[in-house]
Design a protein around this motif. Structure first.
Motif, PDB file in Angstrom:
ATOM      1  N   SER A 141       0.825  -1.215   0.000  1.00 22.53           N
ATOM      2  CA  SER A 141       0.000   0.000   0.000  1.00 22.53           C
ATOM      3  C   SER A 141       0.854   1.258   0.000  1.00 22.53           C
ATOM      4  O   SER A 141       0.583   2.218  -0.734  1.00 22.53           O
ATOM      5  CB  SER A 141      -0.927   0.011   1.218  1.00 22.53           C
ATOM      6  N   SER A 144       2.666   1.658  -3.388  1.00 25.24           N
ATOM      7  CA  SER A 144       1.680   2.040  -4.412  1.00 25.24           C
ATOM      8  C   SER A 144       1.338   3.517  -4.288  1.00 25.24           C
ATOM      9  O   SER A 144       1.215   4.234  -5.297  1.00 25.24           O
ATOM     10  CB  SER A 144       0.414   1.195  -4.277  1.00 25.24           C
ATOM     11  N   MET A 190       4.199  -7.205  -5.582  1.00 27.24           N
ATOM     12  CA  MET A 190       3.388  -6.230  -6.314  1.00 27.24           C
ATOM     13  C   MET A 190       3.260  -6.611  -7.785  1.00 27.24           C
ATOM     14  O   MET A 190       2.210  -6.426  -8.399  1.00 27.24           O
ATOM     15  CB  MET A 190       3.985  -4.831  -6.159  1.00 27.24           C
ATOM     16  N   ARG A 195       0.097  -5.122  -9.637  1.00 25.94           N
ATOM     17  CA  ARG A 195       0.157  -3.697  -9.308  1.00 25.94           C
ATOM     18  C   ARG A 195       1.204  -2.965 -10.148  1.00 25.94           C
ATOM     19  O   ARG A 195       1.049  -1.788 -10.457  1.00 25.94           O
ATOM     20  CB  ARG A 195       0.498  -3.500  -7.820  1.00 25.94           C
ATOM     21  N   LEU A 209       4.058   1.566 -12.432  1.00 25.43           N
ATOM     22  CA  LEU A 209       2.721   1.317 -11.914  1.00 25.43           C
ATOM     23  C   LEU A 209       1.763   0.953 -13.047  1.00 25.43           C
ATOM     24  O   LEU A 209       1.780   1.559 -14.110  1.00 25.43           O
ATOM     25  CB  LEU A 209       2.200   2.572 -11.193  1.00 25.43           C
TER      26      LEU A 209
END
Length: 210
Positions: A141, A144, A190, A195, A209
């Motif tokens: 989290s 990101s 990720m 992600r 990303l």
């Protein structure tokens, strides 16, 4: 925290650990207090597109009345931040006619709407606490969030470390000492969950990303 509970004379019959953060604390408290009756309660918050925890708390899996009726209950969580989850848990348990309810939390933020009966550590200012039992989830989290500040950027390990330092006051040296080699592991996770994507350029790895 267990010493404070013992000194107070409170002897709970059952510990209710709030899922998922309270599971570790609840299990260890059972050991420290000599209890074998441990159950769980999951409180969820409906969040909007901004991913801000301002939604209405909701009990996902209600407790059976027999779990707490007539018993002295201790509700446990890892941290009481806004206080909404603990307040919802107390209200839900109270409907099932326990003998008494008390609350406990490893850490407590002073701006919370609820002050637990037992607290391991009181925090004056809000902080994002990363516990060992949810390290991967929280770091995904946090990274990101860092990447969303510059979504078109190709990130290398140095850029991630710099962002963690500037945005979250996380010293890269301290991070590497306490969690050696974990940053590439988080990025690997990720990528696995979709992600980020990665590519190697001139022998150096970059992430972007998705």
């Amino acid at each position: 925290m267990s010493k404070d509970i013992k000194r107070s004379g409170y002897e709970p019959d059952v510990i209710i650990a709030l899922a998922r953060g309270g599971w570790f604390a609840g299990r260890v408290l059972c050991d420290f207090l000599g209890l074998d009756d441990l159950t769980s309660l999951k409180i969820e918050h409906y969040v909007g597109a901004a991913a801000i925890d301002t939604g209405t708390p909701h009990v996902r899996y209600p407790l059976a009345d027999s779990a707490v009726k007539g018993k002295k209950v201790l509700i446990v969580d890892d941290i009481v931040n806004s206080g909404e989850s603990m307040l919802s848990a107390v209200a839900h348990v109270a409907e099932r006619k326990p003998r008494e309810i008390r609350t406990a939390s490893l850490q407590y933020v002073g701006s919370s709407k609820l002050d637990p009966d037992y607290v391991g550590e009181r925090l004056e200012d809000w902080a994002w606490i990363v516990y060992p039992w949810n390290f991967m989830e929280d770091m995904v989290s946090i990274l990101s969030k860092c990447m969303r500040k510059d979504p078109n950027k190709r990130w290398d390990l140095t850029a991630f470390k710099h962002s963690l330092y500037t945005n979250h006051s996380l010293d890269p040296v301290v991070f590497e000492i306490t969690q050696p080699g974990r940053l590439p592991e988080v990025l690997e996770e990720m990528e696995r969950i979709g992600r980020v994507s990665s590519e190697a350029v001139d022998g150096k790895k970059y992430w972007k990303l998705l």
